[in-house]
Design an enzyme around this catalytic site. Structure first.
Site, short mmCIF file in Angstrom:
data_model
loop_
_atom_site.label_atom_id
_atom_site.label_comp_id
_atom_site.label_asym_id
_atom_site.label_seq_id
_atom_site.Cartn_x
_atom_site.Cartn_y
_atom_site.Cartn_z
N ALA A 574 45.28 12.97 -3.17
CA ALA A 574 44.85 14.27 -2.66
C ALA A 574 43.44 14.18 -2.06
CB ALA A 574 44.89 15.30 -3.78
N TYR A 575 42.59 13.43 -2.73
CA TYR A 575 41.21 13.25 -2.27
C TYR A 575 41.19 12.43 -0.98
CZ TYR A 575 36.32 11.59 -2.49
OH TYR A 575 35.01 11.27 -2.22
N SER A 576 41.90 11.28 -0.98
CA SER A 576 41.87 10.38 0.17
C SER A 576 42.46 11.02 1.41
CB SER A 576 42.63 9.09 -0.17
OG SER A 576 42.05 8.43 -1.28
N LYS A 579 40.07 13.74 2.74
CA LYS A 579 38.87 13.14 3.32
C LYS A 579 39.19 12.45 4.66
CE LYS A 579 35.26 13.93 0.69
NZ LYS A 579 34.00 14.47 1.23
#
Length: 685
Positions: A574-576, A579
């Protein structure tokens, strides 16, 4: 005005400390002295470097502010060397300054005031000089001598306007000594001088005479309106503020193309003039004193922006008006110059927009505030003069001679060199801690005005307080902002438009790091990551680009992404992914805005632990599990895996952000800069 002198506070003070006390009383009263204006002195007996006791005058040093002055702000001048000058007929300014440099008790002292001889030639021990508003309301009229006689009954002598220097000093001395009943001298278009055998006597005489002037002006104004009222109704304050926020960036780009700050005011006294049919005629008369002129220029620009709901039309009117002001300034300069000094900045420092309010411009927010304070008091002086007679000021030639006075031009050369971001306005998101905090502090150290924003309001406030404690109150503002909330973002940028006039740099840093494998990740966590780590960057960038385009002078967008953009990590999907969207957003912004001089670049940090909100206990546990190591070894693991075997800090990221924000990278856009200690898998491709 009331005397603020306290016997309890002054008991046992040395002569120099009494002078400091007196000076701060004068400097702390805005109706007497503003931003370094005014002057005080005290004659004493002190030993020179040989031990011989000699007559000495302590006088305010050039450029010192009496509101905050300390003992070191009063150079000592040897009177036995100065007083023989009374026998001379004249003395050029540069000769006088050089002479006084040889008369210092301590050669390392600050340069004494240009009005040193005026104070020295008066025989009384203590002398106070101010630019009292009420006195200027009397002197800045068509018949100042007559009005002074009415107000003071001969107790205040009048000296015609003359630029500070040797001849004015002699004229004041002659006027003061010609009549023993004279208690003060009014310098036309300049201020008031009083004296006494003690600092208290000189101060309280000053207060008494200014009070009499205030009462004289008040009585004259009873039942009268100093400025004609505009026929149209005044727009509501909320509508004025909306219009001001809309106009500010365009105005900042016109007035401050190389950086600086605007200040907006729409208080009652400002609006009385700004909406009056008299505004243009009164503004054209000029500043109340030469000191005021140096802060606000000779006159402000008065603009009718037309239909404020039509932003494009209003901005076009501003551009035309500023251009006309600069053209007229150039003509004024050519009419009065002797050709010795090149023309200074021809743009206005004060702009009155009918129905909206007043903007003041400065190299930084402190200078913009000084101009606002001075012109607000000028409006009061105008009102008083109009109540008594009609407001008058310096002749065009006298105004030129004041603005281009060689001694004032020399002062400009003494200013410290500009820092890398001097005069720039920066907004940092996620600035309450970690990388954002380090960037905010570093940019402030380099001269920037910083808008500290974060969803954690208390943390943003604390960082802004750190900046203010280091660099002054005007250098930071704070705002709670949730980057995932469109309304919150708009309100924060609106606040920056109003507080400082625009923006030069956005550092989009706020982020979160939900942990979890894709197959078990909750939809709420996925969407929250997209909201903050992708949409949040879109929302703040959209507002920033709008301001930067309106200003028309370029700018810089710096996105704090992550090493996970080129090298994603397991259980950080979710973060990658979010971003990666941020990084693509930054590239598209570079493509769309290059023709406007707006640059957009990305920084990819990795494993910045100190003070970071991303490295929560849950994230640490998840990373430890993913790499098969104990939680306690997480930080060391990330250090050892880098090519440089380095610990990456928030300060490292701040240095990279500083490079991308400033002029050193002026030809760099669409770039991605790793700050990760060297990770082969994360090399940009």
């Amino acid at each position: 005005m009331r005397s603020a002198w306290s016997e309890r506070e002054t008991a046992g003070l040395s002569p120099l400390d009494l002078l400091v006390y007196q000076s701060r009383l004068v400097g702390g009263e805005p109706s007497l002295a503003l931003w370094g204006g005014g002057n005080t002195s005290l004659k004493t007996q002190e030993p020179d470097f040989t031990g011989i006791v000699r007559p000495v005058m302590r006088i305010k040093g050039s450029g010192a502010d009496m509101k905050t002055i300390g003992r070191g702000g009063f150079p000592g001048v040897l009177l036995d060397l100065v007083l023989p000058l009374l026998n001379r007929d004249d003395m050029a300014d540069d000769e006088m300054v050089a002479y006084l440099g040889h008369c210092l008790l301590e050669p390392s002292s600050p340069r004494p005031s240009i009005e040193t001889l005026l104070h020295a030639f008066l025989p009384q021990a203590s002398v106070v000089h101010s630019h009292a508003d009420a006195i200027l309301s009397i002197t800045n009229t068509r018949r100042p001598n007559e009005l002074l006689a009415e107000a003071f009954g001969g107790q205040v002598a009048a000296v015609a306007y003359r630029r500070p220097g040797f001849r004015l000093s002699k004229e004041v001395e002659l006027s003061a000594q010609a009549d023993s009943t004279v208690r003060g001298v009014a310098l036309l278009n300049h201020g008031l001088v009083t004296w006494g055998d003690t600092p208290r006597e000189a101060y309280e005489t000053h207060v008494e005479l200014v009070t009499r002037a205030e009462e004289f002006v008040r009585r004259a104004g009873e039942g009268r309106r100093p400025f004609r009222r505009a026929p149209a109704a005044l727009p509501a304050r909320a509508d004025r503020r909306k219009a001001a926020a809309s106009l500010a960036p365009a105005l900042r780009g016109l007035l401050l193309p190389h950086g600086g700050a605007l200040r907006f005011e729409d208080g009652v006294e400002v609006m009385r003039l700004a909406r009056s049919p008299d505004a243009e005629a009164l503004a054209a008369v000029g500043a109340a004193t030469p000191d005021h002129l140096l802060t606000t220029k000779r006159s402000p620009l008065v603009v009718d922006a037309g239909d404020l709901a039509d932003a494009a039309q209003a901005q076009a009117r501003l551009r035309a008006a500023v251009g006309e002001y600069a053209r007229a300034y150039g003509e004024w300069y050519e009419r009065h110059t002797d050709g010795e000094h090149p023309m200074l900045d021809p743009l206005p420092r004060v702009v009155l927009v009918r129905g909206v309010g007043m903007w003041t411009a400065g190299a930084d927010a402190r200078a913009a505030r000084a101009a606002a304070d001075v012109y607000r008091h000028t409006i009061g002086i105008m009102a008083g003069a109009q109540a008594l007679d009609r407001y008058e000021s310096l002749s065009p030639q006298d105004a030129y001679d004041a603005e281009y006075w060689p001694l004032e031009l020399y002062k400009r050369t003494l200013a410290p060199p500009a820092r890398e971001l001097s005069g720039r306005i920066v907004l940092v998101t996620g600035a309450a801690r970690g990388i954002g905090r380090a960037i905010a502090l570093r940019f402030a150290d380099e001269g920037a005005h910083v808008a500290v924003t974060d969803v954690q309001a208390a943390g943003a406030r604390a960082v802004a307080r750190e900046i203010a404690d280091r660099h002054g109150e005007e250098r930071a503002l704070h705002r709670r902002m949730d980057v995932a909330d469109e309304r919150s973002v708009k309100e924060a940028f609106q606040a920056v438009r109003l507080a400082l006039g625009g923006l030069d740099v956005l550092v989009s840093n706020a982020g979160i790091a939900p942990v979890g494998a894709i197959e078990s990740l909750e939809l709420e966590d996925w969407q929250r990551s997209l909201s903050v780590n992708a949409t949040g960057h879109f929302l703040v960038a959209r507002e920033a680009v709008s301001i930067l385009r309106e200003q028309g002078v370029g700018g810089s967008l710096v996105f704090i992404a992550t090493k996970n953009v080129p090298a994603p990590g397991q259980e950080l999907g979710a973060y990658s992914a979010a971003k990666a969207a941020e990084a693509q957003l930054a590239r598209v912004l570079a493509i769309e805005n290059g023709r406007y001089g707006i640059r957009s670049n990305v920084i990819n940090p990795d494993a910045v632990f100190g003070g970071s909100g991303l490295w929560s206990p849950a994230v640490r546990r998840g990373r430890a599990k993913a790499h098969g190591i104990p939680v306690a070894q997480v930080e060391d693991f990330y250090r050892r895996r880098t090519l440089l075997q380095a610990t990456v800090t928030a300060d490292d990221v701040a240095e990279a952000a500083l490079f991308l924000a400033g002029d050193r990278s002026r030809n760099t856009t669409g770039a991605m800069l790793p700050v990760d200690g060297g990770l082969r898998d994360a090399f940009p491709r």
